[in-house]
Design a protein around this motif. Structure first.
Motif, short mmCIF file in Angstrom:
data_model
loop_
_atom_site.label_atom_id
_atom_site.label_comp_id
_atom_site.label_asym_id
_atom_site.label_seq_id
_atom_site.Cartn_x
_atom_site.Cartn_y
_atom_site.Cartn_z
N ASP A 193 0.83 -1.21 0.00
CA ASP A 193 0.00 0.00 0.00
C ASP A 193 0.87 1.26 0.00
OD1 ASP A 193 -2.19 -1.67 0.05
OD2 ASP A 193 -3.04 -0.85 1.90
N LEU A 194 1.92 1.25 0.82
CA LEU A 194 2.81 2.41 0.89
C LEU A 194 3.52 2.65 -0.44
CD1 LEU A 194 4.43 1.85 4.40
CD2 LEU A 194 2.88 3.71 3.78
N SER A 195 3.90 1.56 -1.12
CA SER A 195 4.66 1.70 -2.37
C SER A 195 3.77 1.77 -3.60
CB SER A 195 5.67 0.56 -2.51
OG SER A 195 5.02 -0.68 -2.59
N GLY A 196 2.48 1.50 -3.44
CA GLY A 196 1.55 1.64 -4.56
C GLY A 196 1.63 0.53 -5.59
N VAL A 197 1.97 -0.68 -5.15
CA VAL A 197 2.04 -1.81 -6.07
C VAL A 197 0.98 -2.83 -5.67
CG1 VAL A 197 3.48 -3.65 -7.04
CG2 VAL A 197 4.53 -1.47 -6.36
N LYS A 198 0.20 -3.27 -6.65
CA LYS A 198 -0.83 -4.28 -6.39
C LYS A 198 -0.25 -5.66 -6.67
CE LYS A 198 -5.50 -5.73 -7.63
NZ LYS A 198 -5.83 -6.10 -6.28
#
Length: 155
Positions: free
Chosen positions: A30-35
């Motif tokens: 979530d912090l790094s924005g990767v799903k």
């Protein structure tokens, strides 16, 4: 193990062997924005999963490095591009001054006392994230009450 890489008791059955994505990794994603889907996760090698648990992801540069690492693993293992999301700055769950309304409402729905502001402030960022994540609308969230017990928010 540091508190940002912890695997909680309530998730040991399914995350202890890293078959599922533990909260520590979910927070970093979530912090790094990767799903990362569970299907993708299951394509990763065990050492890559362990790296995702252990790797630091707190400072801006660590968050960027983490995101790059996960994207590289996704592309290597699935031969598909990674799906990027808006980064979560943690503003809802990282605020130690007040319990998010979503947590209060979900606690009441589960017929347990919501955390007090003092209890919420004492939680680690990962614990706050886990409690917040376990109140997502449209999910069964069966680990919410076990997490509340584990974190000594209820008996």
């Amino acid at each position: 193990m540091n508190t940002t890489s912890e695997i909680f008791q309530f998730e040991k059955d399914f995350a202890g062997a890293l078959y599922c994505i533990p909260m520590a990794v979910r927070r970093k994603l979530d912090l790094s924005g990767v799903k990362v889907s569970l299907k993708q996760w299951n394509h990763f090698a065990l050492d890559e999963r362990e790296q995702m648990v252990a790797q630091n992801c707190e400072t801006s540069s660590e968050i960027d490095d983490y995101g790059r690492y996960v994207v590289a693993v996704i592309e290597k293992r699935t031969h598909q591009p990674a799906q990027l999301l808006e980064r979560d700055d943690g503003s809802e769950w990282n605020d130690t001054q007040s319990v998010p309304q979503r947590v209060v409402d979900y606690s009441i729905e589960c017929e347990v006392a919501p955390p007090t502001a003092a209890q919420w402030a004492r939680l680690t960022p990962l614990q706050r994230f886990a409690i917040f994540k376990l109140t997502r609308p449209g999910h069964s969230n069966e680990n919410f009450v076990p997490a509340m017990r584990e974190f000594k928010l209820i008996q």
